[in-house]
Design an enzyme around this catalytic site. Structure first.
Site, PDB file in Angstrom:
ATOM      1  N   GLY A  68       0.837  -1.189   0.000  1.00 41.86           N
ATOM      2  CA  GLY A  68       0.000   0.000   0.000  1.00 41.86           C
ATOM      3  C   GLY A  68       0.872   1.239   0.000  1.00 41.86           C
ATOM      4  O   GLY A  68       2.099   1.136   0.040  1.00 41.86           O
ATOM      5  N   LYS A  69       0.204   2.366  -0.027  1.00 44.56           N
ATOM      6  CA  LYS A  69       0.960   3.615  -0.088  1.00 44.56           C
ATOM      7  C   LYS A  69       1.916   3.759   1.088  1.00 44.56           C
ATOM      8  O   LYS A  69       2.971   4.357   0.969  1.00 44.56           O
ATOM      9  CB  LYS A  69       0.009   4.806  -0.123  1.00 44.56           C
ATOM     10  CG  LYS A  69      -0.653   4.929  -1.469  1.00 44.56           C
ATOM     11  CD  LYS A  69      -0.870   6.372  -1.859  1.00 44.56           C
ATOM     12  CE  LYS A  69      -1.295   6.413  -3.318  1.00 44.56           C
ATOM     13  NZ  LYS A  69      -2.108   7.542  -3.658  1.00 44.56           N
ATOM     14  N   ARG A  70       1.526   3.175   2.202  1.00 44.01           N
ATOM     15  CA  ARG A  70       2.366   3.314   3.391  1.00 44.01           C
ATOM     16  C   ARG A  70       3.715   2.629   3.225  1.00 44.01           C
ATOM     17  O   ARG A  70       4.689   2.997   3.844  1.00 44.01           O
ATOM     18  CB  ARG A  70       1.630   2.763   4.613  1.00 44.01           C
ATOM     19  CG  ARG A  70       1.831   3.665   5.817  1.00 44.01           C
ATOM     20  CD  ARG A  70       0.971   3.265   6.980  1.00 44.01           C
ATOM     21  NE  ARG A  70      -0.432   3.527   6.735  1.00 44.01           N
ATOM     22  CZ  ARG A  70      -1.413   2.847   7.301  1.00 44.01           C
ATOM     23  NH1 ARG A  70      -1.152   1.859   8.117  1.00 44.01           N
ATOM     24  NH2 ARG A  70      -2.669   3.155   7.052  1.00 44.01           N
ATOM     25  N   GLY A  94       5.340   2.779   0.657  1.00 48.97           N
ATOM     26  CA  GLY A  94       6.062   3.504  -0.390  1.00 48.97           C
ATOM     27  C   GLY A  94       5.604   3.112  -1.786  1.00 48.97           C
ATOM     28  O   GLY A  94       6.338   3.307  -2.751  1.00 48.97           O
TER      29      GLY A  94
END
Ligand code: GLU
Length: 491
Positions: free
Chosen positions: A254-256, A258
């Site tokens: 996910g975006k978390r 990166g």
């Protein structure tokens, strides 16, 4: 059952993104596997734009998708810019085709207009929720099926509520039951088909033989199968790809973790081929120890058997390593072109900048970087300045750690200057090493090489003195050592 896929049938795969603005790593890996499989079998690879959900569409996405695939070298045989005999590869330009298939289903009594208002539907949903049961439209199927005006919502009348079994090329034999079957929407009131309907029509119309996609579609497969049956279409082969997990392997990337838009990797200075290589190995195992592949080698090695069922982790360090390995394999000319893209203008403006010096610096640059951005950063931090400008030498830096006084370096530097002066013009590192090395061995390596290196680079950390002389030549090295001698003498 498999007659459609007999040997003479050409492999056709597709990548079918929705133009929602972002090209994520998972999507691009789907494109890559579809591409590799098509190329390996001399088949065709289609880029199809699934833009039937107008609310989610983001302006410029279709261009962005093409730009990304072009950067990666995943060329398509048919795409938004290249229609086939089957027509456009953009779903919003294929509405007539979906209508034709919708009419067929209506004629067979297998589709009907949704008689309810959105409010009524909402009430059914809430009722189901209150009673703690799943909402199924088929429980509300009207007795009387009205005429479809081709403008309102059309639903599939799922003919056969039963368990479905199917084979997935990666997951093996799968099955799912009634709970997944429903009178789902085929055509929406805005005139666009749903994904469930459109992709089935298109895959058939475009001759797609293998569908590669994410595992989130497994649970809908009974719906797809019931629609294939209703349309008398033999389903393509299903190839479910494993999820891409975050570095911690716990959940999907996910975006978390990166997760970026893939073009950001271009902006960081990754090579397209390295990026493909890295992506290919998340979820596919070549069955050998080989870790570095060119695109051609990937095509050659790729097979469905190597696709894993479990998720593979996205590891940015591995990506960097892979990129470095590809940089190390570039021809001198290609590496030179790469450096040209990343070397800031400031470096070219340095007083001693020349193309020749830059050529000589390339091995030093190549030795240390993982990405194009690394080259830019190193340059900004002055790491390459020694090649193109005389350094300002700080007197105290010339002191070797074992010396009592910085002046201890003076006679050694004077001796080295003499040696450098004795060499023919146009000589470089090797010639310098031949004379200086035996002297350093005799007097002490640190004692000689430390002040020499500082004299040449002005820095605590830099390549070794002979690597520097290899770039700047012995004449310039002599000039720099003389300057350091003067720094010591003038204090
Ligand atoms: N448009 C779908 C998506 O972006 C494609 C799924 C498929 O490949 O069938 O998820």
């Amino acid at each position: 059952m498999n007659s459609m896929f007999s040997k003479e049938r050409k492999v056709v795969t597709r990548f079918a993104p929705s133009p929602t603005g972002f090209m994520h790593v998972g999507g691009v890996r789907t494109a890559l596997y579809s591409y590799l499989f098509a190329r390996k079998h001399g088949g065709e690879f289609i880029l199809r734009i699934e833009d039937t959900d107008k609310a989610r569409q983001v302006e410029g996405s279709i261009e962005h998708i093409q730009e990304t695939l072009k950067w990666l070298g995943l060329d398509w045989d048919y795409g938004p810019d290249k229609p086939g005999d089957f027509g456009s590869c953009i779903q919003s330009e294929r509405l007539e085709t979906y209508l034709t298939f919708a009419r067929k289903l209506v004629a067979k009594g297998l589709a009907y207009p949704d008689p309810y208002t959105p409010e009524e539907l909402q009430a059914f949903r809430e009722e189901a929720k209150r009673e703690n049961r799943p909402f199924l439209f088929r429980d509300h199927r009207p007795e009387e099926m009205g005429e479809w005006d081709e403008k309102s919502t059309l639903r599939f009348k799922v003919p056969d509520i039963r368990r479905y079994e199917w084979h997935d090329e990666v997951r093996g034999d799968l099955d799912a039951g009634e709970e997944a079957l429903d009178d789902f929407v085929l055509m929406k009131a805005d005139g666009y088909p749903t994904y469930n309907f459109a992709h089935i029509v298109d895959d058939f119309h475009m001759g797609v033989t293998h569908i590669m996609r994410a595992d989130e579609f497994i649970s809908s497969t009974p719906r797809f199968l019931s629609l294939y049956e209703a349309l008398d279409i033999e389903p393509p082969k299903f190839v479910t790809l494993p999820p891409i997990l975050g570095t911690d392997r716990k959940k999907k990337l996910g975006k978390r973790d990166g997760a970026k838009d893939v073009m950001e990797y271009q902006e960081e200075g990754y090579l397209p081929e390295a990026f493909l290589n890295f992506l290919a190995l998340i979820g596919w195992n070549p069955g050998t120890d080989q870790e570095i592949f060119t695109k051609e080698e990937l095509i050659e090695a790729f097979d469905l058997d190597g696709i894993q069922t479990g998720g593979g982790a996205f590891n940015e360090e591995k990506l960097q390593w892979t990129n470095r390995e590809h940089l190390l394999r570039l021809s001198d000319k290609d590496f030179r072109d790469f450096v040209d893209k990343w070397l800031p203008e400031d470096v070219r403006a340095l007083p001693q900048f020349s193309e020749e010096r830059l050529m000589r610096l390339l091995p030093v640059i190549r030795e240390r970087v993982h990405t194009g951005r690394d080259i830019e950063t190193a340059a900004q931090e002055g790491e390459y300045d020694f090649a193109f400008t005389q350094p300002t030498v700080e007197r105290e830096m010339l002191k070797w750690k074992n010396d009592d006084d910085v002046k201890d370096a003076l006679p050694r530097l004077q001796k080295v200057a003499e040696m450098l002066a004795s060499l023919p013009e146009e000589s470089f590192g090797e010639a310098a090493k031949e004379v200086i090395w035996p002297y350093a061995e005799k007097v002490g390596k640190g004692e000689v090489l430390w002040p020499l290196r500082v004299a040449l680079s002005g820095r605590e950390r830099s390549p070794d003195p002979f690597a520097i002389i290899d770039i700047i030549g012995t004449a310039e090295a002599y000039a720099r050592v003389q300057r350091a001698v003067n720094v010591l003498l003038n204090a």
